[in-house]
Scaffold this motif. Structure first.
Motif, PDB file in Angstrom:
ATOM      1  N   LEU A 133       0.111 -12.491  -1.623  1.00  0.00           N
ATOM      2  CA  LEU A 133      -1.107 -12.244  -0.904  1.00  0.00           C
ATOM      3  C   LEU A 133      -2.603 -12.746  -1.531  1.00  0.00           C
ATOM      4  N   LYS A 134      -2.228 -13.490  -2.771  1.00  0.00           N
ATOM      5  CA  LYS A 134      -3.259 -13.984  -3.469  1.00  0.00           C
ATOM      6  C   LYS A 134      -4.326 -12.812  -3.825  1.00  0.00           C
ATOM      7  N   LEU A 135      -3.850 -11.669  -3.946  1.00  0.00           N
ATOM      8  CA  LEU A 135      -4.873 -10.675  -4.349  1.00  0.00           C
ATOM      9  C   LEU A 135      -5.686 -10.826  -5.679  1.00  0.00           C
ATOM     10  N   PRO A 136      -7.111 -10.846  -5.488  1.00  0.00           N
ATOM     11  CA  PRO A 136      -7.807 -10.799  -6.967  1.00  0.00           C
ATOM     12  C   PRO A 136      -7.445  -9.627  -7.429  1.00  0.00           C
ATOM     13  N   ASP A 137      -7.761  -9.306  -8.889  1.00  0.00           N
ATOM     14  CA  ASP A 137      -7.767  -8.029  -9.690  1.00  0.00           C
ATOM     15  C   ASP A 137      -8.499  -6.960  -9.108  1.00  0.00           C
ATOM     16  N   THR A 138      -9.795  -7.469  -8.395  1.00  0.00           N
ATOM     17  CA  THR A 138     -10.673  -6.479  -7.856  1.00  0.00           C
ATOM     18  C   THR A 138     -10.047  -5.640  -6.622  1.00  0.00           C
ATOM     19  N   LEU A 139      -9.129  -6.046  -5.852  1.00  0.00           N
ATOM     20  CA  LEU A 139      -8.423  -5.522  -4.629  1.00  0.00           C
ATOM     21  C   LEU A 139      -7.165  -4.606  -5.129  1.00  0.00           C
ATOM     22  N   ARG A 140      -7.322  -3.320  -4.855  1.00  0.00           N
ATOM     23  CA  ARG A 140      -6.302  -2.438  -5.037  1.00  0.00           C
ATOM     24  C   ARG A 140      -5.329  -2.115  -3.729  1.00  0.00           C
ATOM     25  N   LEU A 141      -3.935  -2.541  -3.884  1.00  0.00           N
ATOM     26  CA  LEU A 141      -3.097  -2.476  -2.856  1.00  0.00           C
ATOM     27  C   LEU A 141      -2.682  -0.948  -2.607  1.00  0.00           C
ATOM     28  N   GLU A 142      -2.916  -0.331  -1.510  1.00  0.00           N
ATOM     29  CA  GLU A 142      -2.883   1.104  -1.172  1.00  0.00           C
ATOM     30  C   GLU A 142      -1.652   1.345  -0.348  1.00  0.00           C
ATOM     31  N   LEU A 143      -1.114   0.382   0.558  1.00  0.00           N
ATOM     32  CA  LEU A 143       0.064   0.571   1.097  1.00  0.00           C
ATOM     33  C   LEU A 143       0.182  -0.435   1.967  1.00  0.00           C
ATOM     34  N   LEU A 144       1.336  -0.654   2.415  1.00  0.00           N
ATOM     35  CA  LEU A 144       2.085  -1.667   3.477  1.00  0.00           C
ATOM     36  C   LEU A 144       2.398  -1.022   4.592  1.00  0.00           C
ATOM     37  N   ILE A 145       1.835  -1.546   5.833  1.00  0.00           N
ATOM     38  CA  ILE A 145       2.309  -1.203   7.124  1.00  0.00           C
ATOM     39  C   ILE A 145       3.256  -2.293   7.721  1.00  0.00           C
ATOM     40  N   SER A 146       4.215  -2.298   8.395  1.00  0.00           N
ATOM     41  CA  SER A 146       5.220  -2.944   9.082  1.00  0.00           C
ATOM     42  C   SER A 146       4.663  -2.824  10.480  1.00  0.00           C
ATOM     43  N   VAL A 147       4.607  -4.056  11.242  1.00  0.00           N
ATOM     44  CA  VAL A 147       4.119  -3.643  12.691  1.00  0.00           C
ATOM     45  C   VAL A 147       5.185  -4.803  13.457  1.00  0.00           C
ATOM     46  N   GLY A 148       5.416  -4.228  14.710  1.00  0.00           N
ATOM     47  CA  GLY A 148       6.211  -5.207  15.798  1.00  0.00           C
ATOM     48  C   GLY A 148       6.506  -4.442  16.856  1.00  0.00           C
ATOM     49  N   TRP A 149       7.076  -5.035  17.792  1.00  0.00           N
ATOM     50  CA  TRP A 149       7.732  -4.459  19.094  1.00  0.00           C
ATOM     51  C   TRP A 149       8.969  -3.599  18.631  1.00  0.00           C
ATOM     52  N   PRO A 150       9.211  -2.441  18.806  1.00  0.00           N
ATOM     53  CA  PRO A 150       9.947  -1.452  18.522  1.00  0.00           C
ATOM     54  C   PRO A 150      11.258  -1.781  19.174  1.00  0.00           C
ATOM     55  N   GLU A 151      12.528  -1.740  18.620  1.00  0.00           N
ATOM     56  CA  GLU A 151      13.939  -1.880  19.412  1.00  0.00           C
ATOM     57  C   GLU A 151      14.508  -0.641  19.178  1.00  0.00           C
ATOM     58  N   GLY A 152      15.042  -0.124  20.218  1.00  0.00           N
ATOM     59  CA  GLY A 152      15.831   0.941  20.153  1.00  0.00           C
ATOM     60  C   GLY A 152      14.893   2.243  20.057  1.00  0.00           C
ATOM     61  N   GLU A 153      15.544   3.389  19.891  1.00  0.00           N
ATOM     62  CA  GLU A 153      14.686   4.613  20.065  1.00  0.00           C
ATOM     63  C   GLU A 153      14.679   5.064  18.465  1.00  0.00           C
TER      64      GLU A 153
END
Lengths: 175, 175
Positions: A133-153
């Motif tokens: 993601l080319k994050l500089p040292d000044t950015l702290r990565l807090e969490l990742l979130i996946s996003v999309g159209w859900p399949e199934g229940e």
């Protein structure tokens, strides 16, 4: 959509249809995220939305916590330069981490309203994700979130009975 | 209530009417809170809802971050005993802190739907609050939330323009 249905309809989604998510919807997710509270009005969150397929694929490879080949991965970060310049003593340690989590929850609720599915994770190879993601040292990565159209229940794990988590006035041992 | 109105209607409330909040509504707040995501399905949050007036008053005295004499103060805690027993390596450090923040956001959004106001704070005298709530060492206090019927119109600080917080695919310096 009714708030009650949104909040009850949010579950972690781990299977996605192989279909892109329009940019306008992704922008709506972030517009919801930034309406969350932000300690000392810092607004130090930064949202990196990965949609380019080869980038998403690489991020996915380095994130064992992600499932279901999501077409979009959002990295929620805190700008530590802004935090140290304008924040209080609490901001760096947990203020902006909590801001990020509250913004993430708004984002995930908004996704439900739009018919999208999400899953927030902390299990990823930090240095690889940062480099992709080319994050500089000044950015702290807090969490990742996946996003999309859900399949199934989705699975909807039961919550604990209220008497195990809610107490009035003072702590009582329940076990 | 429409989700869009709930999310746009949430603002930090710092003035409250001197009127109690029915227990049934407080229970609805916690029922919304526990619908938030919880890493590894830990459900390690514990909610201590202070409503007894002299206790609330004392908590307020030790919490410079609280304003407006709220009739209710909710302490969101994590049960570290459960976290260390069932959690992953991430859980103790930030997993359950993020769970607490996401649950708090659900709670604060639900409050909007019920006509209640809230404000989440981290500025309190930790040891005094712990003693007043009789928290054992195994409970970590994550944040306090004031709850009550709002008085007057809240401040609604403007959010940063989207181009300062949203980036596609990789980080770009905007300053």
């Amino acid at each position: 959509m009714e708030f009650t249905d949104v909040i009850a309809g949010r579950h972690s989604i781990r299977r996605f249809r192989q279909e892109q998510v329009p940019t306008a919807l992704l922008e709506q997710l972030i517009a919801a995220a930034v309406q969350a509270p932000t300690a000392s009005n810092l607004q130090a969150w930064r949202f990196l939305v990965a949609v380019e397929p080869s980038l998403v694929h690489k991020l996915d490879l380095f994130s064992p916590g992600l499932s279901g080949n999501p077409p979009v991965i959002i990295a929620v970060c805190s700008d530590l330069e802004e935090v140290s310049r304008r924040g209080s003593k609490h901001s760096l340690e947990y203020g902006c981490m909590m801001d990020a989590a509250m913004a993430a929850e708004n984002l995930m609720l908004k996704a439900v309203e739009l018919g999208l599915g999400t899953c927030a994770i902390k299990s990823y190879h930090e240095q690889s994700v940062r480099r992709l993601l080319k994050l500089p040292d000044t950015l702290r990565l807090e969490l990742l979130i996946s996003v999309g159209w859900p399949e199934g229940e989705p699975r909807a794990p039961q919550r604990k009975p209220m008497e195990q988590v809610l107490f009035f006035n003072e702590w009582e041992e329940t076990k």
